[in-house]
Design a protein around this motif. Structure first.
Motif, PDB file in Angstrom:
ATOM      1  N   ARG A  90      40.161  57.665  71.991  1.00 40.10           N
ATOM      2  CA  ARG A  90      40.425  57.038  70.697  1.00 40.10           C
ATOM      3  C   ARG A  90      41.235  57.961  69.797  1.00 40.10           C
ATOM      4  O   ARG A  90      42.150  57.511  69.098  1.00 40.10           O
ATOM      5  N   ALA A  91      40.924  59.250  69.812  1.00 36.72           N
ATOM      6  CA  ALA A  91      41.670  60.202  68.989  1.00 36.72           C
ATOM      7  C   ALA A  91      43.125  60.303  69.426  1.00 36.72           C
ATOM      8  O   ALA A  91      44.024  60.509  68.593  1.00 36.72           O
ATOM      9  N   ILE A  92      43.384  60.154  70.713  1.00 31.80           N
ATOM     10  CA  ILE A  92      44.758  60.161  71.203  1.00 31.80           C
ATOM     11  C   ILE A  92      45.524  58.961  70.643  1.00 31.80           C
ATOM     12  O   ILE A  92      46.670  59.084  70.184  1.00 31.80           O
ATOM     13  N   PHE A  93      44.883  57.784  70.676  1.00 31.72           N
ATOM     14  CA  PHE A  93      45.489  56.590  70.071  1.00 31.72           C
ATOM     15  C   PHE A  93      45.722  56.823  68.577  1.00 31.72           C
ATOM     16  O   PHE A  93      46.786  56.477  68.042  1.00 31.72           O
ATOM     17  N   ASP A  94      44.724  57.383  67.905  1.00 34.76           N
ATOM     18  CA  ASP A  94      44.836  57.638  66.463  1.00 34.76           C
ATOM     19  C   ASP A  94      46.043  58.522  66.155  1.00 34.76           C
ATOM     20  O   ASP A  94      46.846  58.223  65.263  1.00 34.76           O
ATOM     21  N   ALA A  95      46.165  59.626  66.875  1.00 33.33           N
ATOM     22  CA  ALA A  95      47.213  60.602  66.582  1.00 33.33           C
ATOM     23  C   ALA A  95      48.600  60.027  66.849  1.00 33.33           C
ATOM     24  O   ALA A  95      49.517  60.185  66.024  1.00 33.33           O
ATOM     25  N   GLU A  96      48.763  59.366  67.975  1.00 34.87           N
ATOM     26  CA  GLU A  96      50.074  58.796  68.285  1.00 34.87           C
ATOM     27  C   GLU A  96      50.417  57.662  67.323  1.00 34.87           C
ATOM     28  O   GLU A  96      51.567  57.536  66.878  1.00 34.87           O
ATOM     29  N   GLY A  97      49.417  56.843  66.992  1.00 36.53           N
ATOM     30  CA  GLY A  97      49.661  55.773  66.024  1.00 36.53           C
ATOM     31  C   GLY A  97      50.054  56.320  64.674  1.00 36.53           C
ATOM     32  O   GLY A  97      50.966  55.793  64.017  1.00 36.53           O
TER      33      GLY A  97
END
Length: 225
Positions: A90-97
Motif C-alpha cells: 500500500r505504501a508503494i502505491f501511496d508514494a507513486e501516486g
C-alpha cells in the motif's frame, strides 16, 4: 457471438456473489483465519452454490482466501509477514501516486480531505465508539484511495483493490483506538500538507513514516535504514 441468457445470468450471479463475499470480508463478518465449509458460506451469502464457488475462486486469485479441497475455504491469515507485505505494498502505491499527482500539476481535491481528517481527530478526542471506529477507517482509506488513483493505470487499480481488501481483513483483527486514530490522522495530515505544497520528497517521507508507525501499531518492526 452473444452469450445465452443462462450464461449471462450465471455470470451476473457470480458477480453478485463475489461482491457479497467482499462485503462480508470488509465488514469483518468473515474474519482472518476462519474456516468456512461451502454450505456455510452459501447460507451466509444467500447465493446459489455455483455462484459462490466462482466467487471463491476469484477471491483465492486475489489472495483473500485459500480453497481447501473437499473441505471448504480458509480466510486469509493476517500473520505478521502478510500484514507487513500488504502495508508495504500500500505504501508503494501511496508514494507513486503522490509523485504522479504532484508531477501532473493539476488542482487536487485536498480541502475536503483535510477537513475530514481534522474532524476525525476531534471526534476521537471526544471518545471512541464503534461508529467513530468505522468512520475512522473510512477517513483513513479516503487518502489511500486518492493516492492510488493518482497512478492512473487500470492494471494498478485492480492490484490496489485486491490489496485494499486484504488490508480490510487485517484491520478487522484490531479495532482503531484513540491512541492510533489521532496519530494516524495526523500522519495523513502531514501527507496532505506535502501534497498541498507539491513537495514530492516530503510526501514520500511522510508516507514512509506512516508505514513505520502503522506496522508498529501491529507490533511489527521495520528496518528504517
Amino acid at each position: 457471438m452473444p452469450l445465452s441468457s443462462s450464461v449471462r445470468t450465471a455470470e451476473l450471479q457470480a458477480d453478485k456473489a463475489h461482491q457479497e463475499l467482499i462485503r462480508h470480508l470488509r465488514e469483518g463478518r468473515l474474519r482472518s483465519g476462519a474456516f468456512m465449509s461451502m454450505p456455510m458460506l452459501v447460507d451466509q451469502l444467500a447465493m446459489p452454490i455455483a455462484a459462490v464457488r466462482e466467487a471463491v475462486k476469484r477471491a483465492e486469485a486475489a489472495g483473500l482466501v485459500t480453497i481447501l479441497p473437499k473441505r471448504g475455504l480458509a480466510i486469509m491469515e493476517a500473520d505478521p509477514e502478510r500484514t507487513r507485505e500488504c502495508l508495504e505494498l500500500r505504501a508503494i502505491f501511496d508514494a507513486e501516486g503522490a509523485r504522479r499527482l504532484i508531477d501532473a500539476s493539476q488542482p487536487l481535491p485536498l480541502g475536503a480531505l483535510r477537513d475530514s481528517h481534522e474532524a476525525m481527530c476531534e471526534r476521537a478526542r471526544a471518545g471512541v465508539t464503534p461508529e467513530v471506529q468505522r468512520r475512522a477507517i473510512e477517513t483513513d482509506l479516503s487518502l489511500h484511495d486518492m493516492l492510488a488513483r493518482g497512478i492512473g493505470l487500470q492494471l494498478a487499480e485492480g492490484l490496489y483493490e485486491d490489496n485494499r481488501n486484504r488490508v480490510a481483513i487485517i484491520q478487522n483483527m484490531r479495532p482503531f483506538l484513540a491512541d492510533r486514530i489521532i496519530p494516524a490522522m495526523q500522519e495523513h495530515l502531514e501527507i496532505i500538507s506535502a501534497l498541498e505544497t507539491r513537495d514530492a520528497d516530503r510526501a514520500v517521507t511522510a508516507i514512509r513514516l506512516h508505514l513505520v508507525n502503522t506496522l508498529r501499531w501491529w507490533g511489527i518492526g521495520f528496518d528504517t535504514a
